[in-house]
Design an enzyme around this catalytic site. Sequence first.
Site, mmCIF file in Angstrom:
data_model
loop_
_atom_site.group_PDB
_atom_site.id
_atom_site.type_symbol
_atom_site.label_atom_id
_atom_site.label_comp_id
_atom_site.label_asym_id
_atom_site.label_seq_id
_atom_site.Cartn_x
_atom_site.Cartn_y
_atom_site.Cartn_z
ATOM 1 N N SER A 144 4.605 1.753 1.023
ATOM 2 C CA SER A 144 4.626 1.366 2.433
ATOM 3 C C SER A 144 5.991 1.578 3.084
ATOM 4 O O SER A 144 6.087 1.688 4.308
ATOM 5 C CB SER A 144 4.210 -0.101 2.591
ATOM 6 N N ASP A 391 9.083 -11.069 6.268
ATOM 7 C CA ASP A 391 9.067 -9.747 5.640
ATOM 8 C C ASP A 391 10.478 -9.163 5.706
ATOM 9 O O ASP A 391 10.935 -8.717 6.757
ATOM 10 C CB ASP A 391 8.070 -8.850 6.381
ATOM 11 N N HIS A 394 10.167 -4.359 4.774
ATOM 12 C CA HIS A 394 9.908 -3.268 5.715
ATOM 13 C C HIS A 394 10.906 -3.314 6.867
ATOM 14 O O HIS A 394 11.778 -4.185 6.907
ATOM 15 C CB HIS A 394 8.461 -3.350 6.220
#
Length: 417
Positions: A144, A391, A394
Site C-alpha cells: 500500500s 495511521d 501511509h
Amino acid sequence: MEKKKQLIGIWDVKHTFESSVVIFFIIGAVATIAFCYANMDEQDKRSTTPPPPLVVDNPANYDSLDGCDLFSGKWVHDNHTYPLYKELQCPYITGEFACGQHGRMDSNYQQWRWQPHACNLPRLDGKEVLEKLRGKRVIFVGDSVIRNQWVSMVCLLQSVIRPGKKKMQKVPNVSLLTFKALEYNVSVDFYWAPLLVESNADHPSMHKTNDRIVRIESIEKHAKNWVNTDVLVFNSYLWWRMPEFKILNGSFEDSKQYNIVDSHHAYSMVLEVWSNWLYTHINHTRTQSYFMSMTATHHRGKEWGMKGGRNCYNETDPIMKDKFWESGSDLEMMRILESSLNKLKTKGVTVQMVNITQLTQYRKDAHPSIHRMYNSPLSTTQLLNPSSYADCTHWCLPGVPDVWNEILLAYVLQGHK
C-alpha cells in the site's frame, strides 16, 4: 540627439560649450534618477517577493544529475511551487490518502520541497514526462505504500491530460489497476504484491495482518503480469515487519507443511527468487528497473521529544534535526536489499535503489494520522484515544510521495533520453 541639435540651433554659437555642459549635467541627473528608481523598484520587489525556489526549470537538465546524491538534503518550506496539485482536483485520491477529505484542516505539510545538498531537483513538468514516456508502460509493484506513490504519480500526470483522454480501470481477475493517458498511449499501473511472491496477503483487501505465509518459489503467479513493460518500480518492506514467517513447502491447499524462519532470512530468500526472475525474464535493454527503499513509520513520539505514548497524531511540523532516524526503520532489511541489488549488478543487471528512507525520517507531520477512511468502525475505546488508531505509515496526498516521484522521474527521464 535630435533634441540636442534643435537646442544648438537656437542658442548662440558662443554658448555652445556652456550648453553642452548643461545638457551633460541634465542627462546625468536623469540617469541618476532613473537608476535610483530602478534600485528602489528592485528593493521593493525583494522586500515583497521571496526568492525563487532552487529548482531546475528545463527538463533537459535531467542530464546534469549524474554523480549527484539526490537522497542527501533537507526539507525547505516552499508555498509558492508546492503542492504540485490540489487534492480535490485529483479524483483518484481516496481512502487512506485523502486527508483533507477526512477532516485534516492544516495544509502546511503539503508545502515542503526536498532540496539535495549538492544539486537541484528538476521541476516536474507533467507534459514533458508524458512526452518522454509516450507509448510506454510504467508499473508500480508492491504494497500500500507504493500504491500511495502510484496514486501520487497519477495525480501529477492527470492534471495536464485533456478531459476524455484519460481512463482508470481495474483489470478483471488480476490485482492490477491501470491508468491510461490515451493521447500519449502511456500506461501507469499498480500491481498488488506486498511480499513479491505468492502469499496469504495477495488479496488487496481480504488478508490477515497477524500471520505471514509465503510460498517462496512461486513468483510467476504475480510476475507474469510485470513483463513487457518499460519502467518497473518495486517496493516490499512493510509486510516483512514480523518476527517470523511460515515458508510453505507445498501449495496453499496443503498449507500444513511449512518451515518457520525469521523475517530477515525470509526477506533474503524472497529477494533471491525475485532477482533470479528479473535476470531471466526481463529485457534489460528495454526495461528500467527501480526498487524504492523503506519509508519511516513515526510511531514513537519520544524519539523526537514527545512525552507519553504519542506518535504522529496531531503533528504538523517536520523534524529539523539532521540525520534523525526513527527506530522502526530496520537497517538490516536495507542491507539485505542492497546486497541483492549488488549481486544483480555483477550479472550485468542494474536495478537502481531509490533511497527515500532518510528524507522520510523527518516528515512526522505528513501522515494521515486519524484523517483517513477506515475499513471497519472504530471502537469507543479507540475514539477516546486517537493516537491508538492514528495511521503513521501511509502519507497524505498531495505530500511526501510527490517528492519520491520527482526523484524517480529524474532517473527515469535520464534513461529515456
